[in-house]
Design an enzyme around this catalytic site. Structure first.
Site, short mmCIF file in Angstrom:
data_model
loop_
_atom_site.label_atom_id
_atom_site.label_comp_id
_atom_site.label_asym_id
_atom_site.label_seq_id
_atom_site.Cartn_x
_atom_site.Cartn_y
_atom_site.Cartn_z
NE ARG A 15 -22.33 2.94 10.30
CZ ARG A 15 -22.09 1.69 10.67
NH1 ARG A 15 -21.71 1.44 11.91
NH2 ARG A 15 -22.22 0.70 9.82
N GLY A 79 -29.39 -1.46 -2.71
CA GLY A 79 -28.99 -2.76 -2.22
C GLY A 79 -27.89 -3.41 -3.05
CG ASN A 169 -23.64 -14.34 3.39
OD1 ASN A 169 -22.55 -14.44 2.83
ND2 ASN A 169 -24.69 -13.81 2.78
CG ASN A 226 -19.79 -0.03 7.18
OD1 ASN A 226 -20.02 0.37 6.04
ND2 ASN A 226 -19.87 -1.31 7.52
NE ARG A 332 12.36 22.01 1.62
CZ ARG A 332 12.57 23.31 1.38
NH1 ARG A 332 13.35 24.02 2.18
NH2 ARG A 332 11.98 23.88 0.35
CB SER A 404 30.01 29.34 13.72
OG SER A 404 30.53 28.10 14.10
#
Length: 457
Positions: A15, A79, A169, A226, A332, A404
């Site tokens: 899923r 299981g 549970n 899930n 960086r 500049s």
């Protein structure tokens, strides 16, 4: 009491709609399964076993920073009881309690694991239970008149009366050393034909052994993953806990619900975080720092009283006390900004040292550069550090000034106090206190444009 922890992490996670194994999906910068591993290690477990399915090597690589782990593979997904059986070989000869957790329930606490070990004592089975106002979908805990657990019944199999039971549970267990023999008697007589851990309640009781419940009052421990939506919900809980922790330590968060940070981040008192801040990796922020809105910091070290204006993106660099940067600055890896230095808007730096009091106000690229104390880098200055094959270094002296739109072609040295005229492209050393002019001489052609217009009619 010494104990082992087995983490069931073999789920396919279909899923999730991803090629990445479910257990490796990140939660606050760490793979989901790492939370279960850390909890197991902090609980004092003598052995920690991770049961994986597909992607063993990927999981092993993701967890290589954790010492003492053992791995085993559940080749077929038959299981949870079948998954636990795969750990038998690894735990052969271990005679202490075995705690079983789920790799996709990362919010399980250390206190739960140690509490289950204590509740177990020396013999039997213990499991975590919880009372929910709406227990729909969960297995119900059935107790006898004496209050002892007699069974776990799945929601789909429960009668209307049993569905009224609020105790469920939670899927976290502790077993004595008889668990391996007990697993051989688990039945797969169910719709899926699989072997499930709750059936061990029946097996233990048939053999006259204790089954005890430890009631948890923290519903978040139940949150499993899930789907992508459930991943986001768990991350929301983790973030909420982290934010609350740091605010109790004296950090000011403005709109804390918008701030993202990871467990490896360290914050000092009187740090201020504005909305949308993202703090990742091993970022450390000193006392009195102010981090502007939407800054993204990864593995950064900020000494006390650093100011970042909005939208700074920075990684693997250091800023000393009293320095500042932004808005829209980019660091960086490998940048060092010393005390009182200023990095302005749209300045990008990489592997560069900006010494005390130096300034780069706006719109510059400074790569592989050592900038002297109180030097001033003019707008639009570009250090051309790469010749297509190698990177080269530029050294700019104390109180030097670049006009500049200067281009500095590395390797290059600019002496103390030197000036570079605006618009220059400099590829030779500039002596101390010299003025470098490296541009074509201006020439005005009188009447040129007028004559051009006339020719075009």
């Amino acid at each position: 009491m010494k104990h082992a922890v087995v983490i069931l992490a073999a789920g396919l996670g279909t899923r999730m709609k991803s090629r990445l194994p479910k257990m490796l999906h990140p939660l606050l910068g760490k793979p989901m399964v790492a939370y279960g591993v850390e909890t197991a290690l902090r609980s004092g477990a003598e052995k920690v076993v991770v049961v994986v399915g597909h992607g063993l090597e990927q999981v092993r690589e993701a967890l290589k920073g954790y010492g003492g782990l053992e791995f085993t593979v559940q080749e077929q997904q038959l299981g949870t009881a079948h998954a636990l059986m795969q750990a038998r070989r690894v735990l052969e000869g271990f005679d202490g309690p075995v705690v079983v957790t789920q790799g996709d329930t990362p919010l399980t606490s250390v206190e739960t694991l140690t509490g289950l070990v204590e509740a177990l004592g020396h013999e039997g089975m213990a499991l975590l239970t919880m009372r929910l106002d709406n227990p729909t979908g969960y297995g119900r805990i059935l107790r006898d008149k004496r209050g002892e657990i007699v069974a776990n019944i799945e929601h789909k199999d429960a009668t209307p009366e049993q569905r009224e039971i609020k105790e469920i549970n939670a899927g976290i267990y502790c077993f004595d050393s008889h668990v391996w023999e007990a697993l051989e008697h688990v039945s797969n007589d169910n719709a899926a034909g699989e072997y499930y851990l709750p059936d061990l309640i029946r097996v233990y009781r048939e053999r006259g052994r204790r089954v005890v419940g430890l009631l948890s009052d923290d519903p978040s421990e139940l949150l499993g993953v899930n789907s992508r939506a459930q991943l986001a919900e768990v991350e929301r809980v983790l973030l909420s806990r982290l934010r609350e922790h740091w605010m109790t330590q004296g950090v000011r968060m403005i709109q804390p619900e918008t701030i993202y940070l990871e467990p490896t981040v360290e914050l000092a008192p009187d740090v201020t975080l504005w909305p949308g801040v993202v703090l990742r990796g091993h970022t450390r922020i000193g006392e009195g720092c102010e981090i502007g809105a939407y800054c993204v910091l990864t593995d950064m070290e900020l000494e006390p009283h650093v100011t970042l204006r909005p939208h700074v993106v920075a990684e693997s660099s250091v800023m000393k006390s009293g320095s500042d940067a932004g808005p829209f600055a980019r660091f960086r890896p490998g940048v060092l900004v010393e005390e009182g230095a200023h990095v302005g808007n749209f300045v990008e730096m990489k592997n560069t040292r900006m010494r005390r009091g130096a300034k780069a106000g706006h719109v510059s690229y400074l790569g592989d550069t050592d900038i002297g104390e109180e030097a001033n880098i003019g707008a639009g200055t570009v250090v051309a550090n790469y010749d297509g094959q190698r990177k080269h270094k530029t050294v700019i002296g104390k109180r030097a000034f670049t006009g500049s739109n200067s281009t500095l072609v590395a390797p290059l040295e600019v002496g103390d106090g030197a000036y570079i005229a605006a618009g220059s492209t400099v590829n030779k050393a500039v002596p101390e206190d010299a003025l470098a002019i490296a541009r074509a001489r201006q020439e005005n052609k009188e009447g040129y444009v007028k004559r051009l217009r006339e020719r075009r009619g």
